[in-house]
Design an enzyme around this catalytic site. Sequence first.
Site, PDB file in Angstrom:
ATOM      1  N   ASP A 209      -5.429  29.110  59.623  1.00  0.00           N
ATOM      2  CA  ASP A 209      -4.484  29.881  58.818  1.00  0.00           C
ATOM      3  C   ASP A 209      -5.215  30.687  57.742  1.00  0.00           C
ATOM      4  O   ASP A 209      -6.133  30.168  57.103  1.00  0.00           O
ATOM      5  CB  ASP A 209      -3.506  28.902  58.158  1.00  0.00           C
ATOM      6  CG  ASP A 209      -2.374  29.624  57.457  1.00  0.00           C
ATOM      7  OD1 ASP A 209      -1.640  30.359  58.128  1.00  0.00           O
ATOM      8  OD2 ASP A 209      -2.217  29.448  56.227  1.00  0.00           O
ATOM      9  N   GLU A 273      -7.002  33.365  62.120  1.00  0.00           N
ATOM     10  CA  GLU A 273      -6.011  34.341  61.654  1.00  0.00           C
ATOM     11  C   GLU A 273      -6.684  35.079  60.503  1.00  0.00           C
ATOM     12  O   GLU A 273      -6.630  34.646  59.353  1.00  0.00           O
ATOM     13  CB  GLU A 273      -4.738  33.648  61.166  1.00  0.00           C
ATOM     14  CG  GLU A 273      -3.660  34.659  60.833  1.00  0.00           C
ATOM     15  CD  GLU A 273      -2.729  34.266  59.700  1.00  0.00           C
ATOM     16  OE1 GLU A 273      -1.613  34.790  59.653  1.00  0.00           O
ATOM     17  OE2 GLU A 273      -3.102  33.461  58.828  1.00  0.00           O
TER      18      GLU A 273
HETATM   19  C1  NOJ Z   1      -0.047  32.695  57.723  1.00  0.00           C
HETATM   20  C2  NOJ Z   1       1.019  31.964  58.459  1.00  0.00           C
HETATM   21  O1  NOJ Z   1       1.095  32.451  59.771  1.00  0.00           O
HETATM   22  C3  NOJ Z   1       2.283  32.195  57.679  1.00  0.00           C
HETATM   23  O2  NOJ Z   1       3.416  31.751  58.375  1.00  0.00           O
HETATM   24  C4  NOJ Z   1       2.150  31.519  56.334  1.00  0.00           C
HETATM   25  O3  NOJ Z   1       3.268  31.846  55.543  1.00  0.00           O
HETATM   26  C5  NOJ Z   1       0.895  31.992  55.602  1.00  0.00           C
HETATM   27  N1  NOJ Z   1      -0.249  32.066  56.446  1.00  0.00           N
HETATM   28  C6  NOJ Z   1       0.561  31.067  54.464  1.00  0.00           C
HETATM   29  O4  NOJ Z   1       0.068  29.858  54.948  1.00  0.00           O
END
Ligand code: NOJ
Length: 551
Positions: A209, A273
């Site tokens: 993440d 990500e």
């Molecule tokens: C990216 C995640 O995909 C999203 O859903 C989340 O709100 C943020 N990171 C914070 O963790």
Amino acid sequence: MTATGREWWRDAVVYQIYIRSFADGNGDGVGDIDGIRSRLPYLVALGVDAIWITPWYPSPLVDGGYDVADYRDIHPSFGTLADAKALLDDAHGLGLRVIADIVPNHTSDRHAWFVEALAAEPGSPARSRYLFRDGPDGGSAPPNDWRSAFGGPAWTRVTEPDGRPGQWYLHLFAPEQPDLDWINPEVRAEFESILRFWFELGVDGFRIDVASALAKSPALPDLGYSDAENGGAMLMPWDRDDHPHWDVEAVHDIYRDWREIGDGYDGRMFVAEAIVGPPDRLAPYVRRDTLHTAFNFAFMHAPWDAAALRSVIDDTLGALGAVGAPAIWLLSSHDETRHLTRYGRADTRVQGLARERVQPVDLELGERRARAALLLMLALPGGAYLYQGEELGLRQVENLPDDALQDPAWTRSGGDVRGRDGCRVPIPWSGQEPPFGFGPPGSTPWLPQPAEWRVFTAEAEADDPGSMLALYREALRTRRDQPGFAGEPFRWLDAPGDVLHFERGAGLRCAVNFAAEPFALPVEGRVLLASTPLAGRVLEQDTAAWFTAGA
Ligand code: NOJ
């Protein structure tokens, strides 16, 4: 490695499960591990190679589980650790790999470390796991001008144990998601131990993440953006080289260590990500000594436009090819408007959490393009991620009642931005009315499902050869069976500017027509699959086809 000797993650098709909304086994309205286990045969029949499950840890669910209170356990409404192990065993038995989601940038404010930090003194070791700072002006102003991705300042002031207003802590997301300080060796050691814990339980990889946010410029300098430049001050732009909290160089050291850990277990992988702007910023994340793969957000964010997509494809294959990494394509996720809806709008770009507004939409057009986009994406060399429900042709639910909305962006923006709930509505599996088999009859899904979804259930689409589900199954089967899809080589073929026409691997060809003018497919070659039925060998606007180079 696969039987053919290829590393599986290089070209896997991974199905993203947003656990709260996939399948509810116990009838509490929220998806869970038992629900996932019951639907594994569906995923095998769909033809995916792996699943990625969004965070399943104990959490107050302020941000759908991206606020983790305990990284070594399972949220009671999702199941238990034993259930997770049983899911891993089931999935592996069916030939599916399982990717967990690790959230290392921030914890929940209910995590034991943060509770301890609040009870401790400024300057204490407990505080040094997070980014606590004194504010200027006698402490009354935040330490810098950074903004939270969900709106408002990225700093919250705490009340000290003695009752006085005190230090501030950083949270790039909600205040309930305090950022960890990755300069602290204890933080690094803790996450390395968490990775090992799950690898040992049997997970095949991790989706990381906000992978590009962990390192911050140590001085935490002001960004200097005005609200106006910032498009309403929700998500900060990341398109500058000296950004102090996105894509800071030091982040790669963390992933070098993680790679070593992953390499200690056979066949494991990471997918980042990392929202970093152009693909050449992505390459450092996926060098041979850092992570294996990273989502290609430039592709997902691109408009439905031949030139824009062509340039993203070129930039991606060029930048990632140079470091020996595969490209990872995706069209939707739990954070963005479903692409079928987006492609039916006048402006087909992803506008992002910060700017997303309900807009007029032509869903028939969106569906036609979504079908073509699937064939484009699955023909490109590399891997692909599907977001649950896209295979059913689900569209964004844009009329959820205000009081049903749970995304922190909704409250943090003062009701200005509706947030991401519209792409998180629980999956319709079967039947004529809610909960559409998502949970047992009589259960109430945590977000209301539209009555019109009776035509989009997996059951309704299963035997309809014209359904989106039929196209996904056929595309995934063809992708698996045709040897052309195994090859990395990629070259563009002659075509008008509004047509993407390319050859991949050993003679596998794909054409996508964006123009009103029909595009005639070459006379030789066998058509393997078309996004909508072809009239002769002609591609109409917003359609795509796969065909072989030779006879
Ligand atoms: C990216 C995640 O995909 C999203 O859903 C989340 O709100 C943020 N990171 C914070 O963790």
